[in-house]
Design a protein around this motif. Structure first.
Motif, PDB file in Angstrom:
ATOM      1  N   ASN A   1       0.833  -1.200   0.000  1.00 39.52           N
ATOM      2  CA  ASN A   1       0.000   0.000   0.000  1.00 39.52           C
ATOM      3  C   ASN A   1       0.865   1.247   0.000  1.00 39.52           C
ATOM      4  OD1 ASN A   1       0.251   1.271   2.766  1.00 39.52           O
ATOM      5  ND2 ASN A   1      -0.308  -0.787   3.372  1.00 39.52           N
ATOM      6  N   VAL A   2       0.335   2.316  -0.551  1.00 38.82           N
ATOM      7  CA  VAL A   2       1.054   3.588  -0.547  1.00 38.82           C
ATOM      8  C   VAL A   2       0.561   4.484   0.577  1.00 38.82           C
ATOM      9  CG1 VAL A   2       1.565   3.518  -3.008  1.00 38.82           C
ATOM     10  CG2 VAL A   2      -0.495   4.668  -2.227  1.00 38.82           C
ATOM     11  N   VAL A   3      -0.630   4.229   1.041  1.00 39.26           N
ATOM     12  CA  VAL A   3      -1.197   5.043   2.111  1.00 39.26           C
ATOM     13  C   VAL A   3      -0.382   4.884   3.397  1.00 39.26           C
ATOM     14  CG1 VAL A   3      -3.259   5.448   3.508  1.00 39.26           C
ATOM     15  CG2 VAL A   3      -3.479   4.996   1.077  1.00 39.26           C
ATOM     16  N   GLY A   4       0.164   3.708   3.609  1.00 38.67           N
ATOM     17  CA  GLY A   4       0.977   3.469   4.809  1.00 38.67           C
ATOM     18  C   GLY A   4       2.155   4.416   4.902  1.00 38.67           C
ATOM     19  N   ILE A   5       2.760   4.724   3.768  1.00 29.00           N
ATOM     20  CA  ILE A   5       3.877   5.668   3.730  1.00 29.00           C
ATOM     21  C   ILE A   5       3.418   7.025   4.257  1.00 29.00           C
ATOM     22  CG2 ILE A   5       5.424   6.954   2.196  1.00 29.00           C
ATOM     23  CD1 ILE A   5       5.314   4.462   0.315  1.00 29.00           C
ATOM     24  N   ARG A   6       2.283   7.459   3.779  1.00 30.21           N
ATOM     25  CA  ARG A   6       1.754   8.778   4.155  1.00 30.21           C
ATOM     26  C   ARG A   6       1.282   8.800   5.608  1.00 30.21           C
ATOM     27  NH1 ARG A   6       2.420  13.688   4.176  1.00 30.21           N
ATOM     28  NH2 ARG A   6       0.629  15.008   3.784  1.00 30.21           N
ATOM     29  N   ILE A   7       0.699   7.704   6.074  1.00 31.18           N
ATOM     30  CA  ILE A   7       0.269   7.625   7.471  1.00 31.18           C
ATOM     31  C   ILE A   7       1.473   7.802   8.387  1.00 31.18           C
ATOM     32  CG2 ILE A   7      -0.590   6.010   9.232  1.00 31.18           C
ATOM     33  CD1 ILE A   7      -2.557   5.004   7.060  1.00 31.18           C
ATOM     34  N   LYS A   8       2.553   7.147   8.056  1.00 30.76           N
ATOM     35  CA  LYS A   8       3.771   7.267   8.869  1.00 30.76           C
ATOM     36  C   LYS A   8       4.263   8.708   8.887  1.00 30.76           C
ATOM     37  CE  LYS A   8       8.300   5.148   9.526  1.00 30.76           C
ATOM     38  NZ  LYS A   8       9.205   4.102   9.025  1.00 30.76           N
ATOM     39  N   GLU A   9       4.259   9.362   7.740  1.00 30.75           N
ATOM     40  CA  GLU A   9       4.699  10.762   7.669  1.00 30.75           C
ATOM     41  C   GLU A   9       3.787  11.666   8.507  1.00 30.75           C
ATOM     42  OE1 GLU A   9       6.591  10.686   3.150  1.00 30.75           O
ATOM     43  OE2 GLU A   9       4.621  11.584   3.476  1.00 30.75           O
TER      44      GLU A   9
ATOM     45  N   LYS B   1       2.184  -2.672  10.789  1.00 30.26           N
ATOM     46  CA  LYS B   1       2.069  -3.466   9.558  1.00 30.26           C
ATOM     47  C   LYS B   1       1.591  -2.614   8.384  1.00 30.26           C
ATOM     48  CE  LYS B   1       1.315  -7.854  11.879  1.00 30.26           C
ATOM     49  NZ  LYS B   1       0.354  -8.910  12.211  1.00 30.26           N
ATOM     50  N   ILE B   2       0.672  -1.695   8.643  1.00 29.90           N
ATOM     51  CA  ILE B   2       0.194  -0.790   7.586  1.00 29.90           C
ATOM     52  C   ILE B   2       1.332   0.107   7.120  1.00 29.90           C
ATOM     53  CG2 ILE B   2      -1.292   1.205   7.118  1.00 29.90           C
ATOM     54  CD1 ILE B   2      -3.406  -0.166   8.930  1.00 29.90           C
ATOM     55  N   GLU B   3       2.048   0.690   8.066  1.00 24.14           N
ATOM     56  CA  GLU B   3       3.132   1.609   7.713  1.00 24.14           C
ATOM     57  C   GLU B   3       4.262   0.919   6.966  1.00 24.14           C
ATOM     58  OE1 GLU B   3       2.703   4.964  11.246  1.00 24.14           O
ATOM     59  OE2 GLU B   3       4.441   3.642  11.242  1.00 24.14           O
ATOM     60  N   SER B   4       4.510  -0.328   7.288  1.00 21.41           N
ATOM     61  CA  SER B   4       5.602  -1.043   6.619  1.00 21.41           C
ATOM     62  C   SER B   4       5.157  -1.718   5.327  1.00 21.41           C
ATOM     63  CB  SER B   4       6.207  -2.079   7.567  1.00 21.41           C
ATOM     64  OG  SER B   4       5.265  -3.075   7.874  1.00 21.41           O
ATOM     65  N   GLY B   5       3.852  -1.649   5.023  1.00 20.74           N
ATOM     66  CA  GLY B   5       3.349  -2.222   3.782  1.00 20.74           C
ATOM     67  C   GLY B   5       3.048  -3.697   3.851  1.00 20.74           C
ATOM     68  N   ILE B   6       3.093  -4.268   5.046  1.00 21.65           N
ATOM     69  CA  ILE B   6       2.814  -5.696   5.199  1.00 21.65           C
ATOM     70  C   ILE B   6       1.317  -5.971   5.131  1.00 21.65           C
ATOM     71  CG2 ILE B   6       2.918  -7.622   6.832  1.00 21.65           C
ATOM     72  CD1 ILE B   6       5.561  -6.395   7.842  1.00 21.65           C
TER      73      ILE B   6
END
Length: 80
Positions: free
Chosen positions: A4-12, A42-47
């Motif tokens: 997922n790409v949303v996980g990247i943005r959530i982390k930011e 898991k969401i942030e890491s894309g798992i």
């Protein structure tokens, strides 16, 4: 490739607020949305794939539009 790409943005967004993953889980739970720190990791890491309901809830927690959760600069580079 990440799931997922949303996980990247959530982390930011989480880091920009100075929140830990546990803090974010608490913010979700305060809005009656069950989300554990482990699930956020898991969401942030894309798992873990992110559900449409998750997207809506994270937008509410961060007070951003849903579109902003998909706004990831240099996306191609970050998916490798």
């Amino acid at each position: 490739m990440k799931n997922n790409v949303v996980g990247i943005r959530i982390k930011e967004l989480r880091k920009s607020k100075g929140w830990t993953q546990s803090d974010l889980a608490t913010q979700c739970q305060l809005r009656d949305y069950e989300m554990s720190r482990e699930t956020i990791a898991k969401i942030e890491s894309g798992i873990r794939l992110i559900l449409d309901t998750d997207v809506v809830q994270f937008a509410l927690v961060f007070n951003v539009s849903i579109a902003e959760l998909f706004d990831v600069p240099n996306l191609k580079c970050r998916l490798k």
